[in-house]
Design a protein around this motif. Structure first.
Motif, PDB file in Angstrom:
ATOM      1  N   UNK A 135       4.748  12.551  -3.428  1.00 12.41           N
ATOM      2  CA  UNK A 135       4.071  13.722  -3.980  1.00 12.41           C
ATOM      3  C   UNK A 135       4.427  13.918  -5.448  1.00 12.41           C
ATOM      4  N   UNK A 136       5.718  13.779  -5.763  1.00 14.28           N
ATOM      5  CA  UNK A 136       6.139  13.994  -7.144  1.00 14.28           C
ATOM      6  C   UNK A 136       5.621  12.892  -8.072  1.00 14.28           C
ATOM      7  N   UNK A 137       5.554  11.660  -7.559  1.00 11.65           N
ATOM      8  CA  UNK A 137       5.051  10.563  -8.394  1.00 11.65           C
ATOM      9  C   UNK A 137       3.565  10.704  -8.684  1.00 11.65           C
ATOM     10  N   UNK A 139       1.987  13.326  -9.589  1.00  4.72           N
ATOM     11  CA  UNK A 139       1.682  14.337 -10.593  1.00  4.72           C
ATOM     12  C   UNK A 139       2.548  14.144 -11.831  1.00  4.72           C
ATOM     13  N   UNK A 140       1.962  14.360 -12.993  1.00  7.37           N
ATOM     14  CA  UNK A 140       2.692  14.322 -14.265  1.00  7.37           C
ATOM     15  C   UNK A 140       3.454  13.021 -14.473  1.00  7.37           C
ATOM     16  N   UNK A 141       2.904  11.936 -13.927  1.00  4.89           N
ATOM     17  CA  UNK A 141       3.548  10.634 -14.089  1.00  4.89           C
ATOM     18  C   UNK A 141       4.992  10.665 -13.595  1.00  4.89           C
ATOM     19  N   UNK A 142       5.221  11.460 -12.544  1.00  8.54           N
ATOM     20  CA  UNK A 142       6.561  11.534 -11.973  1.00  8.54           C
ATOM     21  C   UNK A 142       7.573  12.187 -12.895  1.00  8.54           C
ATOM     22  N   UNK A 143       7.157  13.191 -13.672  1.00  8.12           N
ATOM     23  CA  UNK A 143       8.058  13.798 -14.657  1.00  8.12           C
ATOM     24  C   UNK A 143       9.297  14.398 -14.006  1.00  8.12           C
ATOM     25  N   UNK A 206       5.045   5.827 -14.287  1.00  9.07           N
ATOM     26  CA  UNK A 206       3.676   5.321 -14.231  1.00  9.07           C
ATOM     27  C   UNK A 206       3.281   4.726 -12.898  1.00  9.07           C
ATOM     28  N   UNK A 207       4.225   4.582 -11.972  1.00  8.48           N
ATOM     29  CA  UNK A 207       3.896   4.032 -10.656  1.00  8.48           C
ATOM     30  C   UNK A 207       3.744   5.172  -9.649  1.00  8.48           C
ATOM     31  N   UNK A 208       2.772   5.012  -8.781  1.00  3.52           N
ATOM     32  CA  UNK A 208       2.482   6.060  -7.817  1.00  3.52           C
ATOM     33  C   UNK A 208       1.593   7.149  -8.356  1.00  3.52           C
ATOM     34  N   UNK A 209       1.254   7.078  -9.634  1.00  4.20           N
ATOM     35  CA  UNK A 209       0.383   8.078 -10.236  1.00  4.20           C
ATOM     36  C   UNK A 209      -1.016   7.934  -9.665  1.00  4.20           C
ATOM     37  N   UNK A 210      -1.588   9.026  -9.187  1.00  6.70           N
ATOM     38  CA  UNK A 210      -2.909   8.987  -8.551  1.00  6.70           C
ATOM     39  C   UNK A 210      -2.820   9.137  -7.053  1.00  6.70           C
ATOM     40  N   UNK A 211      -1.632   8.956  -6.477  1.00  4.79           N
ATOM     41  CA  UNK A 211      -1.436   9.241  -5.065  1.00  4.79           C
ATOM     42  C   UNK A 211      -1.931   8.183  -4.115  1.00  4.79           C
ATOM     43  N   UNK A 212      -2.384   7.022  -4.610  1.00  8.12           N
ATOM     44  CA  UNK A 212      -2.897   5.976  -3.730  1.00  8.12           C
ATOM     45  C   UNK A 212      -1.918   4.818  -3.656  1.00  8.12           C
ATOM     46  N   UNK A 213      -1.570   4.224  -4.827  1.00  5.86           N
ATOM     47  CA  UNK A 213      -0.604   3.138  -4.850  1.00  5.86           C
ATOM     48  C   UNK A 213       0.802   3.676  -4.614  1.00  5.86           C
ATOM     49  N   UNK A 214       1.662   2.806  -4.100  1.00  5.78           N
ATOM     50  CA  UNK A 214       3.039   3.220  -3.823  1.00  5.78           C
ATOM     51  C   UNK A 214       3.822   3.375  -5.121  1.00  5.78           C
ATOM     52  N   UNK A 215       4.683   4.389  -5.204  1.00  2.10           N
ATOM     53  CA  UNK A 215       5.608   4.450  -6.335  1.00  2.10           C
ATOM     54  C   UNK A 215       6.559   3.257  -6.282  1.00  2.10           C
ATOM     55  N   UNK A 216       7.151   2.951  -7.414  1.00  2.00           N
ATOM     56  CA  UNK A 216       8.129   1.860  -7.481  1.00  2.00           C
ATOM     57  C   UNK A 216       9.453   2.415  -7.964  1.00  2.00           C
TER      58      UNK A 216
END
Length: 233
Positions: A135-137, A139-143, A206-216
């Motif tokens: 969820x955090x990744x 939004x806001x590029x995981x800020x 920059x990973x996980x942004x958009x909620x579809x791809x997995x964060x890294x």
């Protein structure tokens, strides 16, 4: 041909099925199939089946039906199937094999102004659930994850390209509706599939942004741990 099931056998099967439900819910094995809040409904269903079997037995003792009336359809043997599954094969919780073929959990994306993400606690590393990272990744590029060491727990899975993940399943009701929550991991050699791990890692911006791809995440520390009793979120 399979013999027809007598009324007494049907009563026994009801009692055994009820006893299996009670036994599953009294321990932890039910957590492989349903969510934790299902414990008491399962116990209630098991007790009801046992009471139903006892009532049927008491009723038959007071009746003198003929042989034809004392038989029920052969399909009643299927009542024993859940008991056989539980005692003989006992399927494990979902793991890496299913995760490889399942779709990632999708985070519903909203306008950033509609989302309020509180800052992470001051702990270092800060324990986070995988759904919180997703969820955090998104939004806001995981800020809120930036420059923080995260402690994540899950089992090891891989995709077809060989990328490995810290993974857990989210479950609303039962294993049939489970969704995959996973975070791609780099920086260390992966343990075997299905091994539960606790990692300390940092989010890759920059990973996980958009909620579809997995964060890294980049892993700094990795610890092998025992699988928890409840392997679903």
């Amino acid at each position: 041909m399979v013999a027809a099931v007598t009324r007494a056998t049907q009563t026994l099967l009801l009692a055994v099925t009820g006893a299996v439900l009670v036994r599953m819910a009294a321990g932890d094995s039910y957590l492989r199939y349903v969510n934790s809040w299902m414990r008491w409904p399962l116990i209630a269903c098991g007790v009801f089946l046992i009471v139903l079997a006892l009532a049927d037995l008491w009723r038959d003792q007071g009746s003198q039906g003929d042989e034809h009336d004392a038989h029920v359809p052969r399909a009643a043997w299927l009542l024993f199937a859940p008991s056989l599954v539980f005692f003989l094969v006992a399927p494990p919780a979902l793991g890496a094999h299913f995760a490889e073929r399942a779709q990632n959990a999708t985070v519903p994306i909203k306008d950033a102004s509609e989302v309020s993400l509180p800052p992470l606690p001051e702990a270092d590393p800060v324990p986070l659930t995988l759904d919180d990272v997703l969820f955090r990744a998104a939004y806001d590029d995981g800020a809120t994850l930036a420059d923080r060491r995260l402690e994540l727990t899950g089992f090891v899975s891989r995709d077809k390209s060989g990328t490995w993940y810290v993974t857990q399943f989210g479950m609303n009701c039962c294993a049939a509706d489970a969704t995959v929550m996973r975070v791609a991991a780099t920086g260390v050699e992966p343990p075997p599939d299905d091994q539960w791990v606790r990692v300390v890692a940092t989010h890759v911006p920059g990973t996980g942004d958009g909620g579809v791809d997995s964060p890294e995440v980049t892993v700094e520390e990795l610890e092998l741990i025992e699988a928890p009793k409840n392997q679903y979120r």
